[in-house]
Design an enzyme around this catalytic site. Structure first.
Site, PDB file in Angstrom:
ATOM      1  N   VAL A  11       0.725  -1.250   0.264  1.00 53.87           N
ATOM      2  CA  VAL A  11       0.005  -0.108  -0.135  1.00 53.87           C
ATOM      3  C   VAL A  11       0.893   1.186   0.099  1.00 53.87           C
ATOM      4  O   VAL A  11       0.685   2.205  -0.891  1.00 53.87           O
ATOM      5  CB  VAL A  11      -1.015  -0.084   1.204  1.00 53.87           C
ATOM      6  CG1 VAL A  11      -1.532   1.286   1.342  1.00 53.87           C
ATOM      7  CG2 VAL A  11      -1.784  -1.203   1.101  1.00 53.87           C
ATOM      8  N   CYS A 261      -5.142  -9.632   3.132  1.00 54.44           N
ATOM      9  CA  CYS A 261      -6.355  -8.485   3.641  1.00 54.44           C
ATOM     10  C   CYS A 261      -7.542  -9.616   4.211  1.00 54.44           C
ATOM     11  O   CYS A 261      -7.934  -9.519   5.177  1.00 54.44           O
ATOM     12  CB  CYS A 261      -6.852  -7.667   2.550  1.00 54.44           C
ATOM     13  SG  CYS A 261      -5.632  -6.302   2.363  1.00 54.44           S
TER      14      CYS A 261
END
Ligand code: NAD
Length: 434
Positions: A11, A261
């Site tokens: 990210v 995730c």
């Protein structure tokens, strides 16, 4: 604008690079010295399509720099993004140690007012905790904005440059406007920047992942029922996907979801609800997924028996999905571990994830340098990740190299009738003739 991004993982590196691509001066900070050294030399520690070139271009222009020095990064920047990991902690709860350390580190380094933005996926209420942690270390003014990240690994640069929406949470209008300004170049085609309270912003990320994981477990459960009743999940998927209330996306059966995730975020949701607000559906989603990861192993043992000690299996695909090298919680880990326990030898190939896989399996499996090398002398091929290059292989060559023409397709990428015609024994997920 002068921006800092703390954490240069999937990210942070993508966000920092894309922010520099729109002309901002960005300092990316990480505590991992090796990672920072690699990045300073123009090498990318992860595989993400399009990223390497973009990092080089912006680093050459000196708009993008990498450092381990949080203090100077904070002092140079007006907005600081937190993009550190929030891995699974005890009882499934998200571990906020890295976020807390970063927040406190930012506070200690502050020499003027700052906007602190959370990009990491964090439990509802974390913005308030960050406010508390920061104010314990500084009396300077600051604002906290929640900005969950919705990018997909494998298409992260594309997603970041053209997000479906940007979500911002907070109550400081000036800070929200400043962060909005950073994002405006990414939403020029009219996709919205949604502004809301920070708890709703934090919850939006978990709710999105909960919905997506639910879709996967839903279609996987339907695929088991198809197999049991003689229906074909591929036909069913097409039929339901045309219903606009359902839609065609994300209803592909397979060997279960994985990655960095969904598994941890579903567990974090279950943890957030606790005993007081039991997350019944999320618990079921997780159970279905655990079961699904074992489906292909059951098919192998039905075909080859429980004792696989004299057998070698070829595996195509190790990463949890195509176009990434990420092996975190990949279904391949469960499948391969189970086959190894049954005595099998594994020859695996993945276009990008071999180095990551070596950290998990070390010398317990063999790694092929090319896809067809993995097949040599194997009793069957298992396809675990739907990389494009596996979609149209040379089946004659596969047949020649395998001891027996048997394929277990965990991603339904081949046509059962075609493979039968080519003389393969073909097993897939929830389909007729396969
Ligand atoms: P990652 O593990 O790839 O990267 C995290 C980075 O943070 C590492 O490089 C680590 O060294 C660094 N770090 C940890 N503590 C630090 C500190 N105190 N100071 C500086 N650096 C520090 O993680 P990721 O996949 O990029 O995920 C980051 C966050 O974003 C998580 O909360 C995750 O849930 C969320 N998220 C991830 C994705 C994804 O696709 N990977 C998508 C959306 C949201």
């Amino acid at each position: 604008m002068k921006l800092a991004v703390v954490g240069t993982g999937y990210v942070g590196l993508v966000a920092g690079t894309c922010f520099s691509e729109t002309g901002n001066d960005v300092v990316c900070v990480d505590i991992d010295k090796n990672k920072v050294e690699m990045l300073q030399q123009g090498k990318i520690p992860i595989y993400e399509p399009g990223l390497e070139e973009m990092v080089r271009r912006n680093a050459d222009e000196q708009r993008l720099i990498f450092t381990t020095d949080l203090d100077s990064a904070v002092q140079k920047s007006s907005i600081i993004f937190i993009a550190v990991g929030t891995p699974q902690g005890p009882n499934g709860h998200a571990n906020l140690d890295y976020v807390r350390d970063t927040a406190k580190g930012i506070a200690k380094a502050m020499d003027s007012s700052k906007v602190i933005v959370t990009k990491s996926t964090v439990p509802v209420g974390t913005a308030d905790r960050i406010r508390q942690w920061v104010s314990e270390e500084t009396s300077l003014p600051f604002a906290v904005v929640s900005n969950p990240e919705f990018m997909k690994e494998g298409a992260a640069v594309e997603d970041f440059m053209k997000p479906d929406r940007v979500v911002l949470g907070g109550d400081d209008a000036e800070a929200l406007d400043a962060v909005k300004e950073v994002y405006e170049p990414f939403v020029r085609t009219g996709n919205p920047i949604l502004v809301m309270d920070s708890r709703s912003a934090e919850m939006s990320k978990y709710a999105a992942n909960a919905m997506l994981a639910t879709k996967i477990s839903f279609i996987n459960e339907m695929s088991r029922l198809c197999e049991y009743t003689g229906a074909d999940i591929n036909e069913v998927r097409r039929a339901i996907g045309l219903d606009r209330r359902i839609g065609p996306h994300f209803i592909f059966p397979g060997v279960g979801y994985g990655g960095s995730c969904f598994p941890k975020d579903i567990r974090a949701i279950i943890g957030m609800g606790g005993d007081e607000e039991e997350m019944l559906l999320m618990k079921a989603v997780e159970r279905v997924n655990e079961l699904q990861k074992r489906i292909l192993v059951q098919k192998v043992s039905r075909r080859f028996g429980e004792n696989l000690s004299a057998k070698t299996f070829a595996v195509w695909g190790l990463a949890f999905k195509p176009r990434t090298d990420d092996m975190r919680d990949a279904p391949a880990i469960v499948v391969i571990d189970a086959l190894l326990r049954m005595g099998a030898r594994i020859q695996a190939f993945d276009p990008e994830a071999t180095d990551e896989a070596k950290k998990i399996f070390s010398d317990r499996i063999d790694y092929a340098a090319r896809s067809y090398d993995a097949l040599d002398g194997a009793s069957a091929l298992l396809v675990l990740t739907e990389w494009n290059e596996f979609r149209r292989p040379d089946f004659d060559r596969i047949k020649e190299l395998l001891k027996e023409p048997v394929i277990f397709d965990g991603r339904n990428i081949y046509d059962p009738l075609d493979l039968k015609k080519l003389g393969f024994e073909y097993f897939s997920i929830g389909r007729k003739n396969g």
